[in-house]
Design an enzyme around this catalytic site. Structure first.
Site, mmCIF file in Angstrom:
data_model
loop_
_atom_site.group_PDB
_atom_site.id
_atom_site.type_symbol
_atom_site.label_atom_id
_atom_site.label_comp_id
_atom_site.label_asym_id
_atom_site.label_seq_id
_atom_site.Cartn_x
_atom_site.Cartn_y
_atom_site.Cartn_z
ATOM 1 N N LYS A 98 -10.715 -5.091 -9.723
ATOM 2 C CA LYS A 98 -9.736 -4.991 -10.492
ATOM 3 C C LYS A 98 -9.908 -5.502 -11.826
ATOM 4 C CE LYS A 98 -4.539 -4.600 -10.156
ATOM 5 N NZ LYS A 98 -3.474 -4.857 -9.499
ATOM 6 N N ARG A 119 13.137 4.362 0.027
ATOM 7 C CA ARG A 119 12.452 4.576 0.866
ATOM 8 C C ARG A 119 12.624 4.034 2.270
ATOM 9 N NH1 ARG A 119 6.335 3.931 -1.468
ATOM 10 N NH2 ARG A 119 5.995 5.869 -0.621
ATOM 11 N N GLU A 133 8.195 -0.663 3.113
ATOM 12 C CA GLU A 133 9.656 -0.867 3.013
ATOM 13 C C GLU A 133 10.436 -0.332 4.351
ATOM 14 O OE1 GLU A 133 7.739 0.204 -0.894
ATOM 15 O OE2 GLU A 133 7.809 0.998 1.070
#
Length: 636
Positions: free
Chosen positions: A291, A405, A377
């Site tokens: 990243k 969600r 979640e």
């Protein structure tokens, strides 16, 4: 190998190869030997463009080579390329005809922060939430099969998105239907496995080759005729691959696993993707990237450089900063630590949003009581329910858009069982440049219909602190929804003092004239704007505080003493807090003229937060204009 940059360029860089590769068609005209130079140009242009606009940063830098390789090997847009989350899709936007519009990124009427089907034919699936790519690409692969098409479907999943259960549901189903698709795992140091170097790349090329594949299939046919021989050969192969490449899990799920390979090694990427492109059945390629690759500060701090704000001109005068208080998320983070000191039963749960929800200090001070469940979640909510069953007091810190969600778990696992779980719902309302996928537009509507829920909307920082205390002490499920950004700098009482449940507060009493006719009932942070309107119109202004239970006595009193009731909320008007007021008045047969102000029955597109609020009529000017128009319609 990619060049490493140390500063974000302020002037547009020279990009002669990128100029020729403005679309994938142009990209595929380049020689493979030119692609390394193209990658350096694309990386430098990405640094420049995000420096001009701000936006997601580190993830895009990490997939420069992968993006080039995918568009070079696959015939996009006919072949379907599905990006997960979309944080990593800026290079994709640049290479798919949108380079000259990158200056409008995340701005009103400009490019969206994430892939959107309406924006480009190369954006095959709109995203914003994570872990949807494999399911979507599988659907496209099945559609191609039903239509007799040879087009390919590729899902690129990464940035932690493989931690969600939805991704594994899709992996499991794909093997069952033997879908012809490719999943690319972009493992950017969040890591399932680390890159093991040249040997891994060499093995990947061999394992992905047609020769290896045909030999493997031929061996199956021959050895399957010999009792016991194939089973021995299969176990030997699995044992060897288990030692050399970490693909046992995916192989057991029915995928042909290849990797891990270096995601910044373009020749290896190209050779591997070319070999895998025409293989039958579910294919899984594991690439390891970094990243922030190519920009030294982002490589050193990938979390801090996940996103950046735009660079200001060197000689630009500093804009005076508006007075504001701490961020609402910071107020929550401080409250969590303070309450944890007092109540040893309290635990904090987050679905991979430690920094965003400001749980960093809590995680350091109370590591045994802090639980980051990754991007899961549904699990976060049911985990909290299980804890509450046995006397623990869980606080679930979650964004409004992400709680959507876990709606079934919220109802079925928490509310139906009347369990003691507090939901600290961050990013409620409009969130600005991330657009409708991240806006918390619906939480009042989907929470207030749940029996037994306590639902609160703070108007400032101190109200947030008191409501969190109220929810923590409440016996049952409770929710406090608060916006992104800073508050009005209200004084914060360090004492953990709860509110009287279900009681609103009159902040301004109208005295005469039009004010006797109008009451503004505010649910949340629009109180500051409503107070300004109250001064102009001499209207009564009420901080309602509680969506559920509604302060029915106060609403009844306001209906008796005012000719127009105006509800104000940063939530969808349909089913929102204003609807709750209307439903109560109708049930009481108290018919009064009403005006409901909130979010429209449409998706509010990305822009600056102030622009979005003005568009929805939730700033001072919009509220005042709407009230004056409604007053003019009343009989004199």
């Amino acid at each position: 190998m990619p060049t490493t940059f140390h500063e974000i360029p302020r002037e547009r860089p020279s990009t002669p190869l990128l100029d020729r590769a403005d679309t994938p068609v142009g990209l595929r005209r380049l020689a493979e030997t030119e692609l390394e130079t193209l990658a350096n140009e694309l990386r430098q242009y990405l640094l420049y463009s995000v420096g001009q606009t701000g936006g997601h940063f580190g993830a895009g830098l990490g997939v420069i080579e992968l993006t080039i390789a995918l568009h070079y090997i696959f015939d996009t847009p006919d072949d379907r390329l599905v990006w997960d989350v979309g944080h990593q899709a800026y290079p994709h936007k640049i290479l798919t005809g949108r380079r000259e519009r990158m200056g409008s990124l995340r701005q009103k009427d400009g490019l969206a922060a994430f892939p959107r089907r309406s924006e480009s034919e190369y954006d095959t699936f709109g995203v914003g939430h994570s872990s949807t790519s494999i399911s979507a690409a599988l659907g496209m692969a099945i559609a191609a099969k039903l239509q007799g098409s040879k087009r390919k479907a590729v899902a690129v999943i990464g940035d932690g998105a493989l931690t969600a259960g939805m991704a594994f549901e899709a992996l499991n189903h794909a093997s069952d239907v033997k879908a012809n698709m490719l999943v690319v795992l972009n493992d950017n140091d969040m890591s399932i496995s680390k890159n093991v170097g040249g040997l891994s790349n060499y093995l990947a090329k061999i394992i992905s080759s047609r020769t290896y594949s045909s030999m493997r299939e031929g061996s199956k046919k021959i050895l399957s005729r010999l009792p016991g021989a194939w089973e021995i050969a299969r176990k030997v192969e699995e044992h060897a691959k288990g030692m050399l490449v970490p693909g046992t899990l995916f192989e057991e799920l029915g995928w042909n696993y290849v990797g891990p390979i270096d995601g910044h090694d373009l020749p290896t990427l190209l050779a591997t993707l070319r070999n895998m492109r025409d293989l039958e059945g579910p294919q899984f390629l594991h690439v390891v990237t970094k990243k922030g690759k190519g920009f030294a500060p982002a490589e050193a701090d990938p979390i801090g450089y996940h996103a950046i704000t735009k660079l200001e001109p060197i000689n630009a005068p500093a804009e005076p900063k508006k007075a504001s208080g701490p961020k609402y998320s910071s107020v929550f983070g401080q409250w969590l630590c303070d309450m944890a000191e007092q109540d040893p039963r309290l635990v904090g749960i987050t679905p991979a949003m430690k920094e965003g929800s400001d749980l960093v200090a809590f995680s350091e001070r109370f590591p045994e009581r802090y639980f980051d469940v990754a991007i899961a979640e549904q699990h976060a909510v049911t985990l909290a329910a299980g804890m509450a069953c046995d006397g623990v007091k869980p606080v679930v810190a979650i964004y409004s858009t992400f709680l959507q969600r876990a709606y079934d778990q919220l109802i079925h696992d928490v509310a139906v069982q009347h369990l003691d779980v507090l939901f600290a719902i961050d990013r409620a309302g409009l969130v600005g440049e991330d657009g409708p996928t991240h806006a918390g537009s619906f939480d009042i509507s989907y929470l207030r219909c749940i029996p037994g829920m306590l639902v609160m909307t703070p108007s400032d920082e101190n109200e947030l602190r008191r409501m969190l205390t109220t929810g923590h002490l409440f016996d049952g499920p409770a929710a406090v929804r608060y916006p992104r950004g800073s508050g009005p700098n209200a004084p914060i009482d360090p004492v953990l003092e709860p509110l009287v449940i279900g009681k609103g507060l009159v902040r301004r009493q109208g005295q005469n004239g039009n004010g006797r006719r109008t009451a503004l009932l505010v649910f949340g942070v629009q109180l500051a704007e409503a107070l300004k309107v109250g001064e102009t119109l001499d209207a009564t202004v009420v901080d309602m505080r509680f969506v559920k239970p509604l302060d029915e006595a106060l609403v009844r009193e306001l209906a008796a003493s005012h000719e127009l009731l105006v509800t104000i909320e940063e939530n969808a008007i349909m089913g929102g807090a204003g609807s709750a007021v209307s439903e109560f008045l109708a049930a009481e047969n108290l018919l009064r003229p009403m005006l409901h102000l909130g979010l429209p029955d449409s998706y509010v597109e990305h822009a600056k937060p102030a622009q979005m609020l003005a568009e929805c009529g939730l700033d001072q000017a919009g509220i005042e204009a709407a009230v004056r128009q409604r007053l003019a319609q009343l009989p004199t």
